[in-house]
Design a protein around this motif. Structure first.
Motif, PDB file in Angstrom:
ATOM      1  N   PHE A 125       4.055 -13.458 -31.902  1.00 32.15           N
ATOM      2  CA  PHE A 125       4.217 -12.138 -32.515  1.00 32.15           C
ATOM      3  C   PHE A 125       2.982 -11.256 -32.368  1.00 32.15           C
ATOM      4  N   GLU A 126       2.049 -11.713 -31.537  1.00 35.14           N
ATOM      5  CA  GLU A 126       0.900 -10.846 -31.271  1.00 35.14           C
ATOM      6  C   GLU A 126       1.372  -9.658 -30.430  1.00 35.14           C
TER       7      GLU A 126
ATOM      8  N   SER B   8       0.577  -8.213 -27.790  1.00 40.27           N
ATOM      9  CA  SER B   8       0.707  -8.311 -26.333  1.00 40.27           C
ATOM     10  C   SER B   8       2.034  -8.955 -25.910  1.00 40.27           C
ATOM     11  N   LEU B   9       2.636  -9.735 -26.794  1.00 39.36           N
ATOM     12  CA  LEU B   9       3.877 -10.428 -26.422  1.00 39.36           C
ATOM     13  C   LEU B   9       5.119  -9.815 -27.081  1.00 39.36           C
ATOM     14  N   MET B  10       4.914  -8.838 -27.946  1.00 34.73           N
ATOM     15  CA  MET B  10       6.029  -8.290 -28.729  1.00 34.73           C
ATOM     16  C   MET B  10       7.190  -7.778 -27.880  1.00 34.73           C
ATOM     17  N   LYS B  11       6.871  -7.079 -26.793  1.00 35.52           N
ATOM     18  CA  LYS B  11       7.923  -6.496 -25.943  1.00 35.52           C
ATOM     19  C   LYS B  11       8.806  -7.586 -25.361  1.00 35.52           C
ATOM     20  N   GLN B  12       8.147  -8.649 -24.888  1.00 36.10           N
ATOM     21  CA  GLN B  12       8.905  -9.744 -24.270  1.00 36.10           C
ATOM     22  C   GLN B  12       9.780 -10.464 -25.295  1.00 36.10           C
ATOM     23  N   ILE B  13       9.210 -10.684 -26.474  1.00 36.61           N
ATOM     24  CA  ILE B  13       9.973 -11.359 -27.538  1.00 36.61           C
ATOM     25  C   ILE B  13      11.199 -10.513 -27.863  1.00 36.61           C
ATOM     26  N   ASP B  14      10.974  -9.230 -27.943  1.00 35.65           N
ATOM     27  CA  ASP B  14      12.053  -8.305 -28.284  1.00 35.65           C
ATOM     28  C   ASP B  14      13.194  -8.390 -27.273  1.00 35.65           C
ATOM     29  N   SER B  15      12.852  -8.434 -25.987  1.00 33.23           N
ATOM     30  CA  SER B  15      13.921  -8.459 -24.973  1.00 33.23           C
ATOM     31  C   SER B  15      14.643  -9.804 -24.984  1.00 33.23           C
ATOM     32  N   VAL B  16      13.927 -10.899 -25.307  1.00 36.34           N
ATOM     33  CA  VAL B  16      14.596 -12.216 -25.389  1.00 36.34           C
ATOM     34  C   VAL B  16      15.543 -12.234 -26.585  1.00 36.34           C
ATOM     35  N   VAL B  17      15.055 -11.738 -27.720  1.00 36.68           N
ATOM     36  CA  VAL B  17      15.894 -11.733 -28.938  1.00 36.68           C
ATOM     37  C   VAL B  17      17.161 -10.908 -28.695  1.00 36.68           C
ATOM     38  N   LYS B  18      17.013  -9.787 -28.019  1.00 35.88           N
ATOM     39  CA  LYS B  18      18.179  -8.928 -27.726  1.00 35.88           C
ATOM     40  C   LYS B  18      19.151  -9.619 -26.772  1.00 35.88           C
ATOM     41  N   ALA B  19      18.608 -10.318 -25.777  1.00 45.67           N
ATOM     42  CA  ALA B  19      19.470 -10.990 -24.789  1.00 45.67           C
ATOM     43  C   ALA B  19      20.250 -12.148 -25.421  1.00 45.67           C
TER      44      ALA B  19
ATOM     45  N   GLU C 152       7.378 -10.729 -42.236  1.00 47.58           N
ATOM     46  CA  GLU C 152       8.098  -9.463 -42.485  1.00 47.58           C
ATOM     47  C   GLU C 152       8.868  -9.016 -41.253  1.00 47.58           C
ATOM     48  N   LEU C 153       8.196  -9.116 -40.130  1.00 49.00           N
ATOM     49  CA  LEU C 153       8.799  -8.703 -38.860  1.00 49.00           C
ATOM     50  C   LEU C 153      10.012  -9.582 -38.531  1.00 49.00           C
ATOM     51  N   ALA C 154       9.819 -10.875 -38.699  1.00 49.71           N
ATOM     52  CA  ALA C 154      10.892 -11.825 -38.362  1.00 49.71           C
ATOM     53  C   ALA C 154      12.086 -11.674 -39.300  1.00 49.71           C
ATOM     54  N   ARG C 155      11.806 -11.357 -40.558  1.00 54.90           N
ATOM     55  CA  ARG C 155      12.906 -11.233 -41.530  1.00 54.90           C
ATOM     56  C   ARG C 155      13.869 -10.107 -41.164  1.00 54.90           C
TER      57      ARG C 155
END
Ligand code: ATP
Length: 450
Positions: free
Chosen positions: A301-302, A304-315, A336-339
């Motif tokens: 959740f740092e 630098s990795l947020m964008k990638q995490i976001d696209s994986v979660v969406k996929a 908070e973010l994960a919730r």
């Protein structure tokens, strides 16, 4: 007093004229109702020394007698005979059995409540013993042992066999609580110190739930912040899945460009960067993923990795997906973010939140450069090796592995893989050579090879 009727009518005098209407209504009463009245009169006569023609009992008394006994009988679920004109009190088989069923239901509820309270007490004791802290609705009971996986969660025997082969006799605290949470279909935030067995805590329920391999495509994704961690998790997963034909794949640079529709894969383990690369090129379909694990989630959740995490979660668009976050620390910002993407998640914390393992001795060392870091590490290991007992040496190896992982994690993706591997090898070579020289020093000093 021989029966209820005689008792009820003692001293009762009835004016036939005054109650003539009521009396007439009951003239045509049924034979058995007659006999009740007749009996009453007979008893009355006995008491008063003979029959009294002008005085007769009125039906009101009959109804009282009937209603009293019907109440008693209803309780016992017995059927009683009806009296014409008093349908309100008319008992029936249906009423009796309904009442019985109601009573049974009340008993069952009370029994369940008792069992639930007992279970809650046991759970609280187990959690206290293992320093497990939970929050969330209806948190499933912690495991008392691995066998419970079979008795309560339909775990196949191959998993227990593999756990035994690996020498895992008892679940670690995080495994005791996180495994039943995930097996109950709940999403989960798990926070436990380094080396506490978090990897098994998410792999084990995943294998139990997936049951067997399927040609439907990728059903589980594990995201790790570095390639080394992803490779290590893949190894752990394969060890636990041994004996069952699962397709566990590590996303390598070759697989990044592969067409996953032509590739059998049940569980995919990757870094967010590599997975995002494949998603963008539409090389893999994650819409059937049932389990998504974010390991070392504080690092994932740092920014630098947020964008990638976001696209994986969406996929991973399956609406019934179960997501879980595992980490040694759980900063409030991450939670908070994960919730925002998790539903009814359970939080499991071992020990104090964001605290270090109590079994690991920690030292804070300041270094001005990368070279300084390495030098500092070497000196720390050297100090432990000077103690020259087997446990310390083993601990030193464990610490080396753990620290080197932390050092590498501090700059994920920045170093080239080759440089990272040689860094680890350098540390291991140093530890081995130091171990060798300390052994020969001891042997030369006191003649004991140790
Ligand atoms: N139930 C168990 N009994 C004994 N050893 C176990 C058990 N579960 C896991 N282990 C071992 O404990 C070690 C640490 O496990 P693991 O790497 O999963 O910890 P972790 O919490 O993920 O650590 P990190 O935060 O560093 O990733 C591993 O060598 C693993 O094989």
């Amino acid at each position: 007093m021989e029966n209820d009727s005689s008792f009820l009518f003692i001293g009762t005098k009835f004016d036939r004229k005054k109650f003539s209407k009521d009396f007439d209504r009951f003239k045509e009463k049924k034979k058995d109702a007659d006999s009740v009245v007749e009996n009453v009169v007979t008893e009355d006569e006995k008491e008063n020394g003979g029959p009294e023609k002008e005085i007769v009992p009125v039906p009101v008394s009959v109804s009282v007698s009937v209603s009293v006994s019907s109440r008693k009988r209803k309780r016992k679920g017995m059927v009683m005979e009806s009296v014409d004109g008093f349908r309100v009190f008319k008992p029936s088989k249906k009423v009796g059995s309904e009442f019985e069923q109601e009573e049974e239901a009340v008993d069952i509820v009370a029994q369940r409540k008792k069992e639930l309270n007992r279970q809650m007490e046991c759970d609280a004791l187990l959690r206290k013993k293992y320093n497990i802290h939970t929050s969330g609705n209806n948190v499933p009971s912690p495991l008392s042992d691995f066998k419970e996986l079979m008795t309560s969660y339909q775990c196949e025997p191959y998993i227990l066999r593999n756990l035994a082969k690996l020498g895992f006799k008892e679940p670690t605290p995080i495994q005791r609580q996180a495994i039943p949470v995930l097996l109950s279909g709940r999403e989960c935030f798990a926070c436990a110190p380094t080396g506490s067995g978090k990897t098994l805590a998410f792999i084990c329920p995943m294998l139990i739930k997936l049951k067997c391999s399927s040609a439907d495509g990728i059903r589980a994704v594990i995201l790790c912040p570095t390639r080394e961690l992803a490779a290590q998790t893949t190894r752990e997963c394969k060890k636990l899945a041994k004996g069952k034909k699962f397709y566990v794949r590590l996303m390598t640079s070759e697989l990044k460009t592969a067409d996953f529709s032509k590739l059998r894969c049940d569980i995919l383990i990757s870094t967010p960067r590599r997975l995002q690369f494949s998603i963008r090129r539409k090389r893999l379909d994650l819409s059937r993923v049932e389990y998504l694990v974010l390991d070392e989630s504080d690092k994932l959740f740092e920014l630098s990795l947020m964008k990638q995490i976001d696209s994986v979660v969406k996929a991973c668009s399956n609406p019934s997906i179960i997501r879980s976050l595992f980490s040694a620390t759980l900063p409030d910002r991450v939670e908070e973010l994960a919730r925002t993407i998790m539903h009814d998640a359970v939080r499991v914390i071992i020990g104090r939140k964001n605290s270090a393992s109590e079994t690991i001795k920690q030292t804070l060392l300041f270094a001005g450069s990368e070279e300084g870091k390495l030098l500092g590490l070497r000196q720390s290991f050297a100090e432990v090796f000077l103690q020259d007992d087997l446990i310390s040496r083993l601990l030193c190896y464990a610490a080396a592995a753990s620290i080197e992982k932390r050092v590498l994690l501090s700059q994920p993706g920045r170093r080239k893989l080759g440089a990272r591997i040689s860094y680890i090898q350098e540390i291991i070579t140093f530890v081995k050579s130091y171990y060798g020289s300390s052994r020969s020093r001891t042997a030369a000093g006191d003649g004991n090879s140790g």
